[in-house]
Design an enzyme around this catalytic site. Structure first.
Site, PDB file in Angstrom:
ATOM      1  CD  GLN A  64      -0.243  -4.916  69.445  1.00 48.47           C
ATOM      2  OE1 GLN A  64       0.168  -4.102  70.258  1.00 48.47           O
ATOM      3  NE2 GLN A  64       0.543  -5.798  68.846  1.00 48.47           N
ATOM      4  CB  CYS A  94       3.777  -6.540  75.142  1.00 50.57           C
ATOM      5  SG  CYS A  94       4.293  -5.321  76.374  1.00 50.57           S
ATOM      6  CG  ASN A 205       8.956  -6.538  64.645  1.00 49.60           C
ATOM      7  OD1 ASN A 205       8.635  -6.744  65.806  1.00 49.60           O
ATOM      8  ND2 ASN A 205       9.433  -5.381  64.255  1.00 49.60           N
ATOM      9  N   GLY A 227      10.037  -1.188  63.608  1.00 53.53           N
ATOM     10  CA  GLY A 227       9.596  -0.588  64.861  1.00 53.53           C
ATOM     11  C   GLY A 227      10.319   0.699  65.183  1.00 53.53           C
TER      12      GLY A 227
END
Length: 322
Positions: A64, A94, A205, A227
């Site tokens: 990533q 993020c 997710n 996660g």
């Protein structure tokens, strides 16, 4: 659509380093693993072996990247491909202030044309897949229409894999930790995305903690990314290869997983790696099992310092009933 994978472990800062990934690979062979996010600046100017090295057992493995400059991202994607990674993933999710300051991560959701430019440059540089991990929205730009347009613009590059965190991100007022829990989950938006873009590979997710939940989501989307639950309770992946991928293989016991880690720990000990760097990822392996407190306590208390090695893990394991 044939999915390249059905389940993955999300990229997590200070979590999904090479030692945690090696542990996960003793639990599941088929799950896609991700690195922590690595910025383009770190790869271009930093210690590449320290940032990028991994054990061959970690495949399939995605690198990533964090960045917003198409030229830099293309260069780093090529480095990742040459290093042996199986895919490159761009972080558009993020929300941390540091990431925002660099104009990448979740704030890029407001700039789908720039993301498309970045993806196109990366695709031109490599032959391996280039994928995107993003939120359903940011700040006030959180309608389904915003999400739809983002995916529509980016997918026009030929990118066909999107991992969607089913929460919006607040760029101001919430910490990164709060951004993982406070904004409500909107799974229906991700399901709708799959309906509207059936040709794309859509992975969901956010807030998924069990294999039963995973199976439910797989009825609506192509894949599931887990996660924090993967880190807090890694053994939930023990039956993934059998129950999700249909492999005829019995899962390893927790003791067998620990025993499989011992040669790896010994190899790294000889390279000067401290036990804590590896053992910290193993503390939750016996979550909910008799002896888990003794396991954690012994490793934590006895595993300090540079000279300790496998013996600490073997002695801790002896405290846990088989």
């Amino acid at each position: 659509m044939e999915c390249p994978h059905l389940v993955s472990v999300a990229p997590m800062m200070d979590r999904t380093d090479r030692h945690f990934r090696y542990l996960m690979r003793q639990i599941t062979r088929r799950t896609l693993l991700h690195t922590e996010m690595v910025t383009t600046g770190a790869i271009i100017h930093g210690d590449r072996p320290k940032l990028l090295d991994f054990d061959p057992e970690e495949h399939p493995l995605s690198l990533q990247l964090g960045g917003d400059n198409p030229t830099d991202l293309a260069e780093c994607a090529k480095v990742g491909e040459d290093w042996g990674y199986d895919e490159i993933n761009l972080n558009v999710g993020c929300p941390s202030p540091r990431v925002q300051k660099g104009n990448f991560g979740a704030c890029l959701m407001t700039q789908p044309e720039l993301v498309a430019e970045c993806i196109a440059a990366m695709q031109d540089a490599v032959k391996i897949p280039v994928t995107v991990k993003h939120r359903i929205g940011v700040d006030e730009q959180d309608s389904y229409e915003h999400l739809h347009r983002f995916v529509e613009v980016v997918s026009q590059t030929g990118c066909d894999r999107f991992s969607v965190h089913a929460r919006k991100a607040w760029l101001q007022g919430l910490s990164p930790k709060e951004n993982r829990t406070v904004p409500p989950l909107r799974y229906e938006d991700v399901y709708r995305l799959k309906e509207d873009f059936p040709q794309l590979w859509i992975e969901i997710n956010g807030g998924i903690t069990t294999l039963d939940q995973t199976k439910t989501h797989l009825k609506e989307v192509d894949a599931v990314m887990i996660g924090r639950a993967a880190y807090d309770n890694p053994y939930i992946f023990a039956t993934v290869d059998r129950d999700i991928y249909g492999e005829d293989a019995e899962p390893k016991t927790r003791h067998e997983i620990v025993e499989a880690m011992l040669p790896y720990i010994e190899r790294n000990h000889k390279k000067g790696v401290k036990l804590h760097s590896i053992s910290r990822h193993m503390l939750s392996l016996f979550l909910g099992q008799p002896g888990t407190k003794a396991w954690k306590r012994y490793i934590t208390e006895e595993g300090r310092g540079h000279e300790v090695s496998c013996e600490v893990i073997e002695q801790a394991l002896a405290l846990v009933p088989r």
